[in-house]
Design a protein around this motif. Structure first.
Motif, short mmCIF file in Angstrom:
data_model
loop_
_atom_site.label_atom_id
_atom_site.label_comp_id
_atom_site.label_asym_id
_atom_site.label_seq_id
_atom_site.Cartn_x
_atom_site.Cartn_y
_atom_site.Cartn_z
N LEU A 269 1.74 -14.88 -9.26
CA LEU A 269 2.60 -15.82 -10.40
C LEU A 269 3.95 -15.50 -10.56
CD1 LEU A 269 -0.15 -16.28 -13.17
CD2 LEU A 269 0.30 -17.77 -11.10
N THR A 270 4.87 -16.46 -11.04
CA THR A 270 6.39 -16.32 -11.06
C THR A 270 6.58 -15.25 -12.10
OG1 THR A 270 6.56 -18.47 -10.72
CG2 THR A 270 8.41 -17.21 -11.93
N ASN A 271 7.43 -14.23 -11.76
CA ASN A 271 8.08 -13.08 -12.44
C ASN A 271 6.82 -11.89 -12.80
OD1 ASN A 271 10.45 -14.13 -13.21
ND2 ASN A 271 9.61 -15.24 -14.67
N TYR A 272 5.69 -12.02 -12.16
CA TYR A 272 4.60 -10.95 -11.89
C TYR A 272 5.31 -9.73 -11.35
CZ TYR A 272 0.69 -12.92 -14.27
OH TYR A 272 -0.22 -13.49 -15.21
N LYS A 273 5.40 -8.48 -11.50
CA LYS A 273 5.76 -7.45 -10.99
C LYS A 273 4.77 -6.84 -9.64
CE LYS A 273 7.26 -2.75 -11.51
NZ LYS A 273 7.56 -1.49 -12.59
N VAL A 274 5.45 -6.78 -8.39
CA VAL A 274 4.71 -6.44 -7.51
C VAL A 274 5.12 -4.99 -7.03
CG1 VAL A 274 4.07 -6.76 -5.00
CG2 VAL A 274 4.39 -8.75 -6.57
N GLU A 275 4.32 -4.09 -6.86
CA GLU A 275 4.57 -2.85 -6.57
C GLU A 275 3.77 -2.15 -5.48
OE1 GLU A 275 6.21 0.26 -9.74
OE2 GLU A 275 4.44 1.22 -9.04
N ALA A 276 4.27 -1.50 -4.72
CA ALA A 276 3.65 -1.03 -3.46
C ALA A 276 3.95 0.49 -3.32
CB ALA A 276 3.76 -1.64 -2.12
N ARG A 277 2.90 1.31 -3.22
CA ARG A 277 3.10 2.86 -3.27
C ARG A 277 2.29 3.12 -1.98
NH1 ARG A 277 3.99 5.78 -8.80
NH2 ARG A 277 5.14 3.97 -9.88
N TYR A 278 2.98 4.12 -0.98
CA TYR A 278 2.28 4.31 -0.01
C TYR A 278 3.18 5.62 0.94
CZ TYR A 278 6.54 1.68 1.66
OH TYR A 278 7.78 1.33 1.84
N VAL A 279 2.32 6.11 1.64
CA VAL A 279 3.02 7.35 2.57
C VAL A 279 3.59 6.88 3.75
CG1 VAL A 279 2.36 9.46 3.76
CG2 VAL A 279 1.23 8.94 1.51
N LYS A 280 4.81 7.48 4.11
CA LYS A 280 5.52 7.03 5.28
C LYS A 280 4.76 7.35 6.61
CE LYS A 280 9.79 7.60 7.77
NZ LYS A 280 11.26 8.35 7.79
N ASP B 112 7.06 -15.06 -6.97
CA ASP B 112 7.81 -16.22 -7.19
C ASP B 112 6.64 -17.50 -7.31
OD1 ASP B 112 6.85 -16.77 -4.69
OD2 ASP B 112 8.77 -16.80 -3.78
N GLY B 113 5.38 -17.18 -7.52
CA GLY B 113 4.43 -18.18 -7.26
C GLY B 113 4.08 -18.85 -5.99
N SER B 114 4.74 -18.49 -4.99
CA SER B 114 4.30 -18.94 -3.70
C SER B 114 4.50 -18.12 -2.38
CB SER B 114 5.39 -20.08 -3.24
OG SER B 114 6.78 -19.63 -3.05
N THR B 115 5.08 -16.98 -2.58
CA THR B 115 5.12 -16.04 -1.61
C THR B 115 3.76 -15.15 -1.49
OG1 THR B 115 7.52 -15.93 -1.61
CG2 THR B 115 6.50 -13.96 -0.82
N THR B 116 3.28 -15.08 -0.52
CA THR B 116 1.98 -13.95 -0.43
C THR B 116 2.45 -12.71 0.34
OG1 THR B 116 1.17 -15.23 1.80
CG2 THR B 116 0.36 -15.88 -0.67
N GLN B 117 3.37 -12.82 1.31
CA GLN B 117 3.68 -11.59 1.98
C GLN B 117 4.77 -10.82 1.55
OE1 GLN B 117 3.82 -12.09 6.52
NE2 GLN B 117 5.64 -11.02 6.49
N PHE B 118 4.48 -9.66 1.66
CA PHE B 118 5.70 -8.60 0.97
C PHE B 118 5.82 -7.60 1.98
CE2 PHE B 118 4.16 -11.12 -2.67
CZ PHE B 118 5.12 -11.11 -3.36
N ASN B 119 7.10 -7.23 2.44
CA ASN B 119 7.55 -6.30 3.40
C ASN B 119 7.49 -4.81 2.71
OD1 ASN B 119 7.75 -8.22 5.35
ND2 ASN B 119 9.72 -8.53 4.92
N THR B 120 7.18 -3.75 3.52
CA THR B 120 7.61 -2.47 3.01
C THR B 120 8.82 -1.99 3.58
OG1 THR B 120 6.39 -1.34 4.74
CG2 THR B 120 5.17 -1.94 2.50
N SER B 121 9.40 -1.01 2.91
CA SER B 121 10.74 -0.48 3.44
C SER B 121 10.54 0.24 4.61
CB SER B 121 10.90 0.76 2.41
OG SER B 121 11.62 -0.01 1.21
N VAL B 122 9.54 0.76 4.95
CA VAL B 122 9.24 1.36 6.13
C VAL B 122 7.90 1.37 6.61
CG1 VAL B 122 10.87 3.47 5.79
CG2 VAL B 122 8.49 3.91 5.14
N LYS B 123 7.31 1.78 7.67
CA LYS B 123 5.77 1.70 8.23
C LYS B 123 5.26 2.77 7.45
CE LYS B 123 3.12 1.64 12.36
NZ LYS B 123 3.16 1.91 13.57
N PHE B 124 3.86 2.10 6.81
CA PHE B 124 3.28 3.15 6.08
C PHE B 124 1.99 3.60 6.66
CE2 PHE B 124 2.00 -1.42 5.07
CZ PHE B 124 0.66 -1.40 5.49
N ARG B 125 1.52 4.63 6.40
CA ARG B 125 0.26 5.20 7.16
C ARG B 125 -0.86 4.39 6.62
NH1 ARG B 125 -0.01 11.12 5.91
NH2 ARG B 125 1.88 10.95 7.62
#
Length: 162
Positions: free
Chosen positions: A150-161, A102-115
């Motif tokens: 930036l606004t509308n940029y796709k953020v993707e996190a891939r990780y192991v639970k 969104d152009g201002s958010t820097t912190q993104f949560n994950t669904s579960v704790k990652f290794r």
């Protein structure tokens, strides 16, 4: 087949329970189907073409049995194709979270704790460098970009639970 397998390596995490497999191919401009050297689940398969993350179902489809993937359109002759995936035995612990900048958010949560060491962060399909472009939460519940996407940029996190 009409492609070349360049190399394969396996990376084990310290706990030994997750095994990453890596296959690299060189496109010939006409081949769309590529067979992996190990079995995967669609959730764990990550495909790059010349270093750019490809979108599942948009750019390629994954075999339901985890044996191969097929591009919608054959990559250009000479392009490098990389397939990274968790072996099928441990893929049930693999997660993918997606958000939009969104152009201002820097912190993104994950669904579960990652290794520890398992987090891969992508911004508009480009793999981000840990510590340079983002940091991991010490409790492994979120990650923080050094600069807000930036606004509308796709953020993707891939990780192991964990």
């Amino acid at each position: 087949p009409g492609y070349t397998i360049d190399c394969r390596y396996v990376q084990d995490y310290p706990s030994g329970s997750v095994q990453w497999l890596y296959d690299q191919f060189t496109a010939d401009g006409s081949t769309t189907k590529y067979t992996t050297s190990g079995n995967f689940t669609a959730n764990s398969l990550i495909i790059f073409v010349n270093g750019i993350l490809q979108q599942a179902t948009v750019n390629y489809t994954a075999d339901v049995n985890g044996l191969y993937f097929t591009f919608v359109i054959a990559p250009v002759n000479g392009y490098k194709i990389e397939a990274r995936y968790v072996n099928q035995a441990t893929a049930d612990v693999f997660f993918i979270d997606q958000s939009i900048g969104d152009g201002s958010t820097t912190q993104f949560n994950t669904s579960v704790k990652f290794r520890a060491t398992s987090l891969w962060v992508f911004l508009n399909g480009i793999l981000q460098a840990k510590t340079t472009e983002y940091t991991e939460d010490a409790n492994r519940l979120f990650f923080t970009f050094t600069t807000a996407p930036l606004t509308n940029y796709k953020v993707e996190a891939r990780y192991v639970k964990n």
